[in-house]
Design a protein around this motif. Structure first.
Motif: not given
Length: 137
Positions: A29, A32-33, A64, A67-68, A71-73, A98
């Motif tokens: 992970a 995010a972005g 998930y 991660m949410d 603020d991860e992906e 993904e």
């Protein structure tokens, strides 16, 4: 291009070797972005198979949600091939959902060496990408 720190590459390869002869799988992970793999999350291959991997659905749901919350992906989704080259199979391609992730494959078919390759898989199209391994934590 996948830019990844050496200790994460080593962790993936170690996980693949440990689970051999079954396929290993997991996620790295990152924010995010960012396209920056940071947090190594080895997963259990629920299929416990040398030719197929499957994330446990409850483990995946938990990951998930985590991660949410952070603020991860999933920046890297990895698994191993135990008897074939490190290239996505038709099954791997079909399961790739993904489009922003790097799909890393490690082959453990040779006990003295390993293959470590990364791919982008979008709408069934596979594109191999360069892997840049950097030092540091």
């Amino acid at each position: 291009m996948l830019t990844i720190r050496r200790h994460l590459v080593d962790a993936i390869v170690e996980h693949a070797r440990k689970d051999h002869p079954d396929e290993a799988c997991g996620v790295i992970a990152g924010p995010a972005g960012s396209d920056r793999p940071e947090r190594f999350v080895p997963m259990l291959n629920a299929a416990r198979s040398p030719t197929f991997y499957e994330f446990d659905s409850m483990d995946l749901l938990h990951l998930y949600r985590e991660m949410d919350d952070n603020d991860e992906e999933p920046v890297v989704i990895y698994h191993s091939h135990t008897a074939t080259e490190a290239y996505p199979s038709r099954t791997d391609i079909g399961l790739a959902n993904e489009p922003g992730a790097h799909y890393v494959l490690v082959s453990t078919r040779d006990e003295d060496t390993h293959e470590f390759r990364s791919f982008r898989i979008v709408d069934g199209e596979v594109t191999e990408e360069e892997v840049q391994v950097i030092d540091g934590e």
